[in-house]
Motif scaffolding. Sequence first.
Motif, PDB file in Angstrom:
ATOM      1  N   GLY A 179      40.760  47.906  35.881  1.00 54.14           N
ATOM      2  CA  GLY A 179      40.927  49.224  35.271  1.00 54.14           C
ATOM      3  C   GLY A 179      39.709  50.111  35.345  1.00 54.14           C
ATOM      4  N   THR A 180      38.535  49.535  35.518  1.00 51.80           N
ATOM      5  CA  THR A 180      37.300  50.310  35.422  1.00 51.80           C
ATOM      6  C   THR A 180      37.019  51.093  36.698  1.00 51.80           C
ATOM      7  N   THR A 181      36.296  52.188  36.527  1.00 54.58           N
ATOM      8  CA  THR A 181      35.758  52.967  37.636  1.00 54.58           C
ATOM      9  C   THR A 181      34.244  52.846  37.567  1.00 54.58           C
ATOM     10  N   ALA A 182      33.624  52.342  38.638  1.00 55.05           N
ATOM     11  CA  ALA A 182      32.201  51.988  38.559  1.00 55.05           C
ATOM     12  C   ALA A 182      31.567  52.008  39.937  1.00 55.05           C
ATOM     13  N   ALA A 183      30.248  52.186  39.946  1.00 54.30           N
ATOM     14  CA  ALA A 183      29.467  52.115  41.176  1.00 54.30           C
ATOM     15  C   ALA A 183      29.113  50.656  41.450  1.00 54.30           C
ATOM     16  N   THR A 272      39.103  49.432  40.014  1.00 58.21           N
ATOM     17  CA  THR A 272      39.654  48.096  40.216  1.00 58.21           C
ATOM     18  C   THR A 272      41.072  47.998  39.671  1.00 58.21           C
ATOM     19  N   LEU A 273      41.972  47.511  40.506  1.00 60.14           N
ATOM     20  CA  LEU A 273      43.348  47.261  40.084  1.00 60.14           C
ATOM     21  C   LEU A 273      43.440  45.910  39.389  1.00 60.14           C
ATOM     22  N   SER A 324      41.723  48.222  49.182  1.00 59.48           N
ATOM     23  CA  SER A 324      41.288  46.970  49.798  1.00 59.48           C
ATOM     24  C   SER A 324      41.824  45.804  48.984  1.00 59.48           C
ATOM     25  N   VAL A 325      42.464  44.837  49.667  1.00 57.66           N
ATOM     26  CA  VAL A 325      43.006  43.642  49.032  1.00 57.66           C
ATOM     27  C   VAL A 325      42.280  42.428  49.610  1.00 57.66           C
ATOM     28  N   ASN A 344      36.961  31.062  43.860  1.00 56.59           N
ATOM     29  CA  ASN A 344      37.911  31.806  44.687  1.00 56.59           C
ATOM     30  C   ASN A 344      38.691  32.797  43.832  1.00 56.59           C
ATOM     31  N   PHE A 345      38.745  34.031  44.297  1.00 54.02           N
ATOM     32  CA  PHE A 345      39.426  35.095  43.563  1.00 54.02           C
ATOM     33  C   PHE A 345      40.266  35.947  44.505  1.00 54.02           C
ATOM     34  N   ALA A 346      41.300  36.555  43.918  1.00 56.77           N
ATOM     35  CA  ALA A 346      42.033  37.635  44.581  1.00 56.77           C
ATOM     36  C   ALA A 346      41.716  38.929  43.850  1.00 56.77           C
ATOM     37  N   SER A 347      41.576  40.001  44.594  1.00 53.78           N
ATOM     38  CA  SER A 347      41.277  41.284  43.969  1.00 53.78           C
ATOM     39  C   SER A 347      41.884  42.411  44.784  1.00 53.78           C
ATOM     40  N   ALA A 348      42.049  43.547  44.124  1.00 53.79           N
ATOM     41  CA  ALA A 348      42.495  44.766  44.797  1.00 53.79           C
ATOM     42  C   ALA A 348      41.751  45.932  44.176  1.00 53.79           C
TER      43      ALA A 348
END
Length: 450
Positions: A179-183, A272-273, A324-325, A344-348
């Motif tokens: 949820g966050t918007t960040a540099a 971040t989704l 990016s996924v 190990n992680f999944a992210s989008a």
Amino acid sequence: QNSEFEISRQSHENLKFALLTMRKYCNLVTWPLSLSGRHPDGKGKIIPWHYARLAEVGSPDKTEKIDTELAAAYLRLNNGGKNNYSKKFTQAGISPEKAPEGNWGINYSCLAVHRRGNWLATAMGHNRYLWATESYIGANYFGRYLNHGNLQILGSGNPIDMFASGFNQQGWDWNHIPGTTAAVLPMEKLKADIRQVDEVSGYEEMLLSDESFAGAISSKNRNGAFGMKLHEHDKYNGSLRARKSYFFFDNRIVALGSDIESSLPDAPVHTTLFQVFLPEKETTISVNNKNITDFPYTKQFQGGTILLGDGKDNFYLVHNGNVSVNKILQHSLDEETCAPTENNFASAIIDHGDTPRNASYEYMVLIQPSEKEKKQYKKSGGYTILQQNRQAHIVRDKTTSTTGYVLFEQGEVNAGNEILSVDRPCLIMTAKENSRQMTISICDPDLHFY
């Protein structure tokens, strides 16, 4: 009880209210990462015994020898555990409560709480009154972005908890809190520079914003909205700004961002989704309804509409973003010791690029949807954006006939056939009851402490 040390009825009611509120923003007993204070390790929990103990005292008005509401909450939080309390309450004819359902704005914590069934979604921000995170020597070195618009879903596991819902501190990327918007920064640059600023304070850091607008609103129809003017403290990256909102409609969350900017070099800005721990490399996520078991896996999408599944039965419908996924081995640092960690992680993520100016995003989260809902909302969206700019984020939900207004500035807005004029920034929800009636909810989220 019944002694000179007995607390007043008002104090008793306050304590009961606090406990009953707490079980709304925890699931089952785990509280969200955003409410973890200096210990974002996922281990913070309610102690159900407290509910049983207060239930035993009776109701505040003394009409019940066992407080039925607290006892029912205890039986649910205790999750079927057998002990003297559960036996006593059951024998008194008390059954476990159903999980709370509804939407609650808790603005003294800059928090939105949204629940249906057995899942919980929370959104949290910060402002000039409530800090973004708290860091100390040996505690929470990397949580700088913890409340940059954190959106967390706790809905997995038996019982439901933080870890089954995707969190794992070992290998967690602190740049990409959902949820966050960040540099995005290297970990050594993200680490808090904690100092003792005066003779009275200890070595601690609790940075505020100069923006007062951040908070939530709840509507009579159990839906709600959250909005914030994000501005990071000048100690680190005072050039980072964004206007962020969430609109909660049943099991759907519409997330909007606008006016995203940052001038920090070599630090791309991401929204971040999701970020989800993978117990096994083959753990499945999905991209446009195709299961992805490959590891490692990386794919970029430019524009268009994509539907992503986080493997926890939550789906993200993203429109016109640079997305990016990834399924990769992540390297990180422990939030207390700074020791190297990995997992190990999944992210989008939505990538707004380096030094963005006036960037934006739009996505919808579907929480535990049916197959019919996934097809329906991918095809039609189910909502209309009436405004998304510096002045306002306005969304109309077709299914519930509800409109959410996050009005960042005073003035007039034209939302379809509704024209509103407000004399201060505020949050509004309108819900049509029928052709002749509408419920209107209004909230000024500024706490006005100064």
